[in-house]
Motif scaffolding. Structure first.
Motif, PDB file in Angstrom:
ATOM      1  N   SER A  36      -0.430   4.850   5.041  1.00  0.00           N
ATOM      2  CA  SER A  36      -0.552   4.083   6.279  1.00  0.00           C
ATOM      3  C   SER A  36      -1.995   3.748   6.634  1.00  0.00           C
ATOM      4  O   SER A  36      -2.258   2.717   7.263  1.00  0.00           O
ATOM      5  N   VAL A  41       1.715  -6.850   5.151  1.00  0.00           N
ATOM      6  CA  VAL A  41       1.425  -5.624   4.403  1.00  0.00           C
ATOM      7  C   VAL A  41       2.661  -4.745   4.441  1.00  0.00           C
ATOM      8  O   VAL A  41       3.216  -4.479   5.514  1.00  0.00           O
ATOM      9  N   ASP A 101       3.927  -1.040   3.827  1.00  0.00           N
ATOM     10  CA  ASP A 101       3.527   0.352   3.643  1.00  0.00           C
ATOM     11  C   ASP A 101       4.717   1.100   3.061  1.00  0.00           C
ATOM     12  O   ASP A 101       5.669   1.447   3.773  1.00  0.00           O
ATOM     13  N   LYS A 102       4.698   1.350   1.757  1.00  0.00           N
ATOM     14  CA  LYS A 102       5.863   1.954   1.114  1.00  0.00           C
ATOM     15  C   LYS A 102       6.002   3.439   1.412  1.00  0.00           C
ATOM     16  O   LYS A 102       6.997   4.050   1.005  1.00  0.00           O
ATOM     17  N   SER A 103       5.026   4.024   2.125  1.00  0.00           N
ATOM     18  CA  SER A 103       5.189   5.410   2.556  1.00  0.00           C
ATOM     19  C   SER A 103       6.083   5.513   3.789  1.00  0.00           C
ATOM     20  O   SER A 103       6.583   6.601   4.106  1.00  0.00           O
ATOM     21  N   THR A 104       6.305   4.393   4.481  1.00  0.00           N
ATOM     22  CA  THR A 104       7.131   4.413   5.693  1.00  0.00           C
ATOM     23  C   THR A 104       8.268   3.398   5.660  1.00  0.00           C
ATOM     24  O   THR A 104       9.137   3.441   6.534  1.00  0.00           O
ATOM     25  N   VAL A 140       0.848  -1.194   0.000  1.00  0.00           N
ATOM     26  CA  VAL A 140       0.000   0.000   0.000  1.00  0.00           C
ATOM     27  C   VAL A 140       0.878   1.236   0.000  1.00  0.00           C
ATOM     28  O   VAL A 140       2.055   1.188   0.385  1.00  0.00           O
ATOM     29  N   THR A 185      -9.842   3.494  -0.649  1.00  0.00           N
ATOM     30  CA  THR A 185      -9.739   2.045  -0.525  1.00  0.00           C
ATOM     31  C   THR A 185     -11.047   1.435  -1.027  1.00  0.00           C
ATOM     32  O   THR A 185     -12.096   2.078  -1.009  1.00  0.00           O
ATOM     33  N   LYS A 198      -4.196   2.602   4.887  1.00  0.00           N
ATOM     34  CA  LYS A 198      -4.692   1.441   4.156  1.00  0.00           C
ATOM     35  C   LYS A 198      -4.205   0.109   4.737  1.00  0.00           C
ATOM     36  O   LYS A 198      -4.689  -0.952   4.339  1.00  0.00           O
ATOM     37  N   VAL A 199      -3.246   0.173   5.659  1.00  0.00           N
ATOM     38  CA  VAL A 199      -2.612  -1.054   6.144  1.00  0.00           C
ATOM     39  C   VAL A 199      -3.618  -1.971   6.831  1.00  0.00           C
ATOM     40  O   VAL A 199      -3.716  -3.168   6.517  1.00  0.00           O
TER      41      VAL A 199
END
Length: 347
Positions: free
Chosen positions: A177, A191, A193-196, A174, A336, A179-180
């Motif tokens: 965050s 999952v 989370d490529k934003s973090t 995702v 989502t 959406k996790v």
């Protein structure tokens, strides 16, 4: 009837709600008074003028929309499995953004009782895409390791559920965050989370030997690394190119799109053979001529919904008159589940 019409490529201002005559069904067609219609990223590509099937089959003007749910108003004289008043859902090669849809009878099915009209309107396009990708393009075995990009979106959500239904070890990716937890509730084993977190460092940590299947609709941002993270005999399944079409205010940034094309990976059959990896690409709109495949998919999907094996998709709804807001929300990447538009007048 009312329908959304696009007369030329562009931004949200090209989405116009117009009044047109209600069509009459042919001998093998069904006329449906829609209650709700699905909104998909392909519809945005239609508006931008970059959707191949739209250019090939329709041109301008065009009414976008691939899916709907409603009640049968009239059937052609050769139609036997449906009658006026039946609650149905179906797919259509465009023309979905409308209060009335005239569709081939073999692309219209009874609506599952487990789905209300809004959920049904947003069900078929993403689930048929996921089903075709997972169950009609590759041979799966329990325990296979799968990576699903955009796991919080429509197709991604459907893929996660279908993978878990068939005993596959599933990692969802995702971009935000919030959406996790949603993807975890769908059943994902992990999952990212490529934003973090670093996407590929996490992907490698979770599956050091590589993945059996990777589903990727991102385009040049991730395709090369997705292929690189396959294990021998692994398959990369491609069904979209979202990052190839950067946008601002509802319009494509063509300079960035051109740069994206330059970054698009080229897959060499000689190397693919030596590495024992494959790439499979597919597009639902070019599957409409295969009613046999669609019917098999709908039979399974509706049974799984009625049996509670697939959760009702999370739905966010808009009024048909607010079509621009629906497109803006989908383009944001923050949503989502599925977006739909209500077409029936308020009760």
């Amino acid at each position: 009837m009312h329908k959304v019409v696009i007369h030329k490529a562009g931004g949200y201002e090209q989405l116009t709600l117009e009044t047109h005559p209600v069509p009459e069904p042919g001998d093998r067609q069904v006329l449906i008074r829609t209650e709700a219609v699905g909104v998909n990223y392909a519809d945005i590509c239609v508006r931008w003028g970059v959707y191949e099937a739209a250019r090939r089959f329709v041109g301008w003007p065009i009414t976008p929309g691939f899916e709907y749910a409603g009640r049968v108003e009239e059937v052609g004289r050769e139609v036997r499995h449906l009658k006026p008043g039946d609650a149905v859902f179906g797919v259509t090669l465009f023309n979905g953004y409308s209060t009335h849809v005239c569709a081939p009878a073999d692309l219209v099915w009874p609506k599952p009782e487990a789905l209300d009209y809004e959920a049904a309107a947003g069900f078929l396009a993403v689930h048929l895409t996921a089903y075709h990708g997972l169950l009609q393009n590759v041979v799966i075995r329990p325990g296979m390791r799968v990576l699903v990009h955009s796991a919080g979106g429509g197709v991604g959500s459907a893929l996660v559920q279908l993978c878990k239904l068939h005993g596959l070890d599933t990692t969802g990716v995702v971009g935000a965050s919030h959406k996790v937890e949603y993807v975890r509730r769908l059943g994902a084993d992990a999952v990212i989370d490529k934003s973090t977190h670093s996407l590929w460092r996490e992907a490698r940590r979770l599956c050091p030997d590589g993945y059996d299947l990777i589903f990727d609709a991102n385009g040049p941002e991730t395709l090369a690394q997705s292929y690189a993270h396959l294990r021998p005999t692994g398959k990369l399944l491609v069904y979209g190119f979202h990052t190839l079409l950067p946008k601002r205010g509802g319009r494509i940034n063509y300079l960035k799109a051109a740069l994206g094309m330059l970054k698009m990976p080229r897959f060499n059959p000689l190397l693919m053979t030596a590495e024992n990896r494959g790439v499979v690409a597919f597009n639902l709109s070019f599957l409409f001529g295969r009613a046999d495949l669609l019917q098999a998919a709908v039979n399974d999907l509706t049974a799984w919904v009625d049996e509670g094996k697939i959760a009702v998709p999370k739905v966010r709804s808009f009024a048909l008159v607010d079509v621009a807001e629906a497109h803006r929300a989908l383009e944001s990447g923050e949503t989502t589940g599925k977006l739909v538009m209500r077409t029936a007048p308020p009760s």
